[in-house]
Design a protein around this motif. Sequence first.
Motif, mmCIF file in Angstrom:
data_model
loop_
_atom_site.group_PDB
_atom_site.id
_atom_site.type_symbol
_atom_site.label_atom_id
_atom_site.label_comp_id
_atom_site.label_asym_id
_atom_site.label_seq_id
_atom_site.Cartn_x
_atom_site.Cartn_y
_atom_site.Cartn_z
ATOM 1 N N MET A 1 10.249 20.287 -3.615
ATOM 2 C CA MET A 1 9.501 19.590 -4.646
ATOM 3 C C MET A 1 10.217 19.682 -5.995
ATOM 4 O O MET A 1 10.123 18.756 -6.794
ATOM 5 N N LYS A 2 10.932 20.770 -6.189
ATOM 6 C CA LYS A 2 11.636 20.958 -7.461
ATOM 7 C C LYS A 2 12.695 19.873 -7.677
ATOM 8 O O LYS A 2 12.862 19.364 -8.774
ATOM 9 N N GLU A 3 13.377 19.519 -6.606
ATOM 10 C CA GLU A 3 14.394 18.466 -6.699
ATOM 11 C C GLU A 3 13.745 17.114 -7.031
ATOM 12 O O GLU A 3 14.250 16.358 -7.869
ATOM 13 N N MET A 4 12.612 16.832 -6.401
ATOM 14 C CA MET A 4 11.898 15.578 -6.669
ATOM 15 C C MET A 4 11.413 15.534 -8.116
ATOM 16 O O MET A 4 11.480 14.491 -8.758
ATOM 17 N N LEU A 5 10.933 16.667 -8.613
ATOM 18 C CA LEU A 5 10.478 16.736 -10.001
ATOM 19 C C LEU A 5 11.638 16.466 -10.939
ATOM 20 O O LEU A 5 11.516 15.695 -11.901
ATOM 21 N N SER A 6 12.779 17.044 -10.646
ATOM 22 C CA SER A 6 13.967 16.835 -11.480
ATOM 23 C C SER A 6 14.404 15.367 -11.454
ATOM 24 O O SER A 6 14.720 14.790 -12.501
ATOM 25 N N ARG A 7 14.401 14.773 -10.284
ATOM 26 C CA ARG A 7 14.776 13.354 -10.158
ATOM 27 C C ARG A 7 13.790 12.457 -10.898
ATOM 28 O O ARG A 7 14.182 11.512 -11.573
ATOM 29 N N ALA A 8 12.495 12.763 -10.756
ATOM 30 C CA ALA A 8 11.462 11.959 -11.406
ATOM 31 C C ALA A 8 11.550 12.093 -12.928
ATOM 32 O O ALA A 8 11.393 11.109 -13.651
ATOM 33 N N ALA A 9 11.826 13.293 -13.420
ATOM 34 C CA ALA A 9 11.963 13.504 -14.867
ATOM 35 C C ALA A 9 13.153 12.712 -15.399
ATOM 36 O O ALA A 9 13.067 12.077 -16.460
ATOM 37 N N ALA A 10 14.260 12.725 -14.664
ATOM 38 C CA ALA A 10 15.439 11.958 -15.082
ATOM 39 C C ALA A 10 15.136 10.458 -15.055
ATOM 40 O O ALA A 10 15.547 9.716 -15.957
ATOM 41 N N TYR A 11 14.405 10.022 -14.053
ATOM 42 C CA TYR A 11 14.009 8.612 -13.937
ATOM 43 C C TYR A 11 13.163 8.200 -15.135
ATOM 44 O O TYR A 11 13.368 7.137 -15.719
ATOM 45 N N CYS A 12 12.238 9.052 -15.532
ATOM 46 C CA CYS A 12 11.371 8.752 -16.677
ATOM 47 C C CYS A 12 12.110 8.852 -18.004
ATOM 48 O O CYS A 12 11.765 8.151 -18.958
ATOM 49 N N ALA A 13 13.101 9.708 -18.070
ATOM 50 C CA ALA A 13 13.857 9.882 -19.316
ATOM 51 C C ALA A 13 14.776 8.695 -19.598
ATOM 52 O O ALA A 13 15.117 8.425 -20.748
ATOM 53 N N ASP A 41 1.343 14.167 -12.458
ATOM 54 C CA ASP A 41 0.473 14.896 -13.392
ATOM 55 C C ASP A 41 1.303 15.775 -14.325
ATOM 56 O O ASP A 41 1.052 15.841 -15.538
ATOM 57 N N PHE A 42 2.315 16.433 -13.789
ATOM 58 C CA PHE A 42 3.208 17.254 -14.611
ATOM 59 C C PHE A 42 3.959 16.391 -15.631
ATOM 60 O O PHE A 42 4.071 16.755 -16.804
ATOM 61 N N LEU A 43 4.440 15.242 -15.196
ATOM 62 C CA LEU A 43 5.178 14.347 -16.091
ATOM 63 C C LEU A 43 4.302 13.866 -17.244
ATOM 64 O O LEU A 43 4.781 13.733 -18.372
ATOM 65 N N TYR A 44 3.031 13.629 -16.974
ATOM 66 C CA TYR A 44 2.100 13.264 -18.055
ATOM 67 C C TYR A 44 1.894 14.441 -19.007
ATOM 68 O O TYR A 44 1.931 14.266 -20.231
ATOM 69 N N ARG A 45 1.678 15.630 -18.459
ATOM 70 C CA ARG A 45 1.452 16.814 -19.311
ATOM 71 C C ARG A 45 2.652 17.097 -20.206
ATOM 72 O O ARG A 45 2.505 17.499 -21.352
ATOM 73 N N GLU A 46 3.842 16.880 -19.674
ATOM 74 C CA GLU A 46 5.073 17.175 -20.429
ATOM 75 C C GLU A 46 5.556 15.974 -21.245
ATOM 76 O O GLU A 46 6.648 15.999 -21.796
ATOM 77 N N ASN A 47 4.760 14.920 -21.275
ATOM 78 C CA ASN A 47 5.013 13.727 -22.088
ATOM 79 C C ASN A 47 6.231 12.914 -21.626
ATOM 80 O O ASN A 47 6.797 12.154 -22.404
ATOM 81 N N TYR A 48 6.600 13.052 -20.368
ATOM 82 C CA TYR A 48 7.615 12.158 -19.808
ATOM 83 C C TYR A 48 6.998 10.790 -19.568
ATOM 84 O O TYR A 48 7.680 9.777 -19.608
ATOM 85 N N LEU A 49 5.698 10.790 -19.264
ATOM 86 C CA LEU A 49 4.955 9.558 -19.026
ATOM 87 C C LEU A 49 3.863 9.426 -20.079
ATOM 88 O O LEU A 49 3.214 10.405 -20.423
ATOM 89 N N SER A 50 3.699 8.212 -20.567
ATOM 90 C CA SER A 50 2.621 7.909 -21.507
ATOM 91 C C SER A 50 2.242 6.446 -21.307
ATOM 92 O O SER A 50 3.090 5.556 -21.459
#
Length: 160
Positions: A1-13, A41-50
Amino acid sequence: MKEMLSRAAAYCASAERCRQDVMEKLLKWDCPEDDATEIIDFLYRENYLSDERYCRAFANDKLNFQGWGKKKIQAMLQLKHLPRNIISATLQDIDEQHYRQRLSDILKAKKKTTPDMQKLIRFALSRGFDYEDIKSVLLDSHSFHTSSSIDAPMFGDGVE
């Protein structure tokens, strides 16, 4: 899941994204749906998504680069399942003078290849501009008044 989170964060950035875009990407990457929901949900909390930022960026890009009107922008944002109140606020925040100028520029460019006023109106309607805005811009702008368009009615009976 950590790899997916990293990929998703990069995608949102890399660009503004919405929940639906990220969910589709995570599922395409074979991420389990429960994990994908947790990542989002994590991406919203960390403001990657708005949702607000996404709507503003989407509306700005579609108006300025693709020449879309408010109705088409609204329809496309609704297809992405964004909250209606955020969509409404985004559309209200569009600068009216800039919006009308953009519509005028689009109509002037199209008039070079389509001098027929009814076709011009249909074109602007297909781009998502409101009939009243189109009518107002056409009536206000001197560059649309030619002898043929003044003699013939620009707006047919019962169109309003």
